[in-house]
Design an enzyme around this catalytic site. Sequence first.
Site, PDB file in Angstrom:
ATOM      1  N   ASP A   1       0.821  -1.210   0.000  1.00  0.00           N
ATOM      2  CA  ASP A   1       0.000   0.000   0.000  1.00  0.00           C
ATOM      3  C   ASP A   1       0.859   1.265   0.000  1.00  0.00           C
ATOM      4  O   ASP A   1       2.077   1.208  -0.191  1.00  0.00           O
ATOM      5  CB  ASP A   1      -0.958  -0.054   1.197  1.00  0.00           C
ATOM      6  CG  ASP A   1      -2.351   0.450   0.869  1.00  0.00           C
ATOM      7  OD1 ASP A   1      -2.484   1.358   0.018  1.00  0.00           O
ATOM      8  OD2 ASP A   1      -3.317  -0.061   1.461  1.00  0.00           O
TER       9      ASP A   1
ATOM     10  N   TRP B   1      -2.640   3.683  -5.748  1.00  0.00           N
ATOM     11  CA  TRP B   1      -3.877   4.441  -6.012  1.00  0.00           C
ATOM     12  C   TRP B   1      -3.864   5.217  -7.326  1.00  0.00           C
ATOM     13  O   TRP B   1      -4.553   6.234  -7.468  1.00  0.00           O
ATOM     14  CB  TRP B   1      -4.177   5.400  -4.852  1.00  0.00           C
ATOM     15  CG  TRP B   1      -3.947   4.814  -3.492  1.00  0.00           C
ATOM     16  CD1 TRP B   1      -4.134   3.521  -3.096  1.00  0.00           C
ATOM     17  CD2 TRP B   1      -3.469   5.516  -2.341  1.00  0.00           C
ATOM     18  NE1 TRP B   1      -3.819   3.371  -1.767  1.00  0.00           N
ATOM     19  CE2 TRP B   1      -3.402   4.569  -1.280  1.00  0.00           C
ATOM     20  CE3 TRP B   1      -3.098   6.845  -2.096  1.00  0.00           C
ATOM     21  CZ2 TRP B   1      -2.971   4.914   0.009  1.00  0.00           C
ATOM     22  CZ3 TRP B   1      -2.667   7.181  -0.816  1.00  0.00           C
ATOM     23  CH2 TRP B   1      -2.612   6.230   0.214  1.00  0.00           C
ATOM     24  N   GLY B   2      -3.075   4.761  -8.293  1.00  0.00           N
ATOM     25  CA  GLY B   2      -3.055   5.414  -9.596  1.00  0.00           C
ATOM     26  C   GLY B   2      -2.204   6.663  -9.664  1.00  0.00           C
ATOM     27  O   GLY B   2      -2.225   7.371 -10.678  1.00  0.00           O
TER      28      GLY B   2
ATOM     29  N   ALA C   1       1.382   9.126  -9.450  1.00  0.00           N
ATOM     30  CA  ALA C   1       2.762   9.149  -9.961  1.00  0.00           C
ATOM     31  C   ALA C   1       2.912   8.494 -11.328  1.00  0.00           C
ATOM     32  O   ALA C   1       3.934   7.889 -11.622  1.00  0.00           O
ATOM     33  CB  ALA C   1       3.710   8.490  -8.961  1.00  0.00           C
TER      34      ALA C   1
ATOM     35  N   ASP D   1      -9.508   3.702  -3.707  1.00  0.00           N
ATOM     36  CA  ASP D   1     -10.192   2.504  -3.249  1.00  0.00           C
ATOM     37  C   ASP D   1     -11.623   2.389  -3.767  1.00  0.00           C
ATOM     38  O   ASP D   1     -12.337   3.385  -3.915  1.00  0.00           O
ATOM     39  CB  ASP D   1     -10.251   2.469  -1.722  1.00  0.00           C
ATOM     40  CG  ASP D   1      -8.888   2.268  -1.086  1.00  0.00           C
ATOM     41  OD1 ASP D   1      -7.935   1.952  -1.821  1.00  0.00           O
ATOM     42  OD2 ASP D   1      -8.789   2.434   0.140  1.00  0.00           O
TER      43      ASP D   1
END
Length: 444
Positions: free
Chosen positions: A149, A221-222, A224, A242
């Site tokens: 994570d 989380w998509g 960078a 999420d």
Amino acid sequence: MLFTLLALAALPGGNALLLRDNVGRLPALGWNSWNAYHCDVDESKIMAAANQVVKLGLKDVGYEYINIDDCWSVKSGRNRTTQEIIPDPIRFPSGISGTAKKIHALGLKIGIYSSAGTGTCAGYPASMDYEALDAATFANWGIDYLKYDNCFVPQEWNDQYSACVPELSGGPYPNGTCPNLANPAPEGYDWSESNSTKRYNIMRDALLAQNRTIQYAVCNWGLAGVNSWGNGTASSWRSTGDIEQNWGRTVEILNMNSFALNSVDFWGHNDADMLEVGNGELTDAECRSHFAFWAAMKSPLIVGTDLSVLKKSLVDVLKNKFLLAFNQDDVFGKPATPYKWGTNPDWTFNATNPAEYWSGKSKEGTLVLAFNSLSANATTEIKWSEVPELKGGDRWMVTDIWSGKSLGCVKGGINETVQSHDTVGYMIGEQCGKGYMRIKNRPQ
């Protein structure tokens, strides 16, 4: 490790990490504890889920990973002598290694969770600065999968620039621009040089240094620009924030992913997050659509519900042979993609009414999906002439993916009334009809 790092396949989204025994070549199939239990997790729940995966026949159709999410360790800190993370002795009385042995005895694999920061998202010990130790510990315990994570990242590890994330900015924009984006990356910036990439690559290298194959799932989380470097780092990468146990969030993620599929192929998969089939307020129709599109996008299919109370009709959805075969196709690695938006003009970014007509090639034929995004029944119209893979053919052998029934040789296409938020799907096989046979058998 050196061999694995050198074994890279050139894909549109970058290089793909190759693991031994084809691990990670296809999307992962399994179960995860978070959506069902959140922090209320222990060995009894994990083993109950594992046994249900076997009992319900999910193992027989390919589901293999039983993944423990957050909250599995002692929260107060690491072992003072060894610095290893300590499994909670009350929740996991036989340790994670003991749980792993029990899961392996069922012919399944086990996954664990950590974060590329100083703490997990629930505030438990994470792996930043302990990557080599934790990777060795996980391998010693018999771990087969790591979900990694993105919480509690120290300031010095923040990225220099911000990336345009459609979820946060309202849509994809030309040339990578993004309105009101603070400190945007310069044009042509290589996100593989970012701190995010470096953070996740440290754990990649630590896992590869082990003598055990551990599939690596990046969960950033998509952010960078992960679509540009994710498949050189891990087997899958989260492409959005999420998921939640409601239809609005599910369809919002579908919309975002419809614009982010170019990097998906063998060895690299755009993770649309864990499945909510059977959870919250989702209707049966919404569960069908949710599963159909996650499978079609070749996202990992990680079930996240209490399998002991999941009704048979939804178990059947999870076991759908046509959708699983497409997701796990070993000849065609590309996902299905939209060919027509339907309610909106093509390429419209819309969180409530995303692309409705999708298709993709597989060794069994062409998968075609038609989705009703509206809040009332609507007629969907699939025209063979509009499906990219079916150009040049007016008659095709068709099978309904939900009923499994052959519709025979169908001319022109299919019109069907679809209930709100449901999806119809067809596997299109060979061309058929007298006209086609005459051409096919014409003397050369």
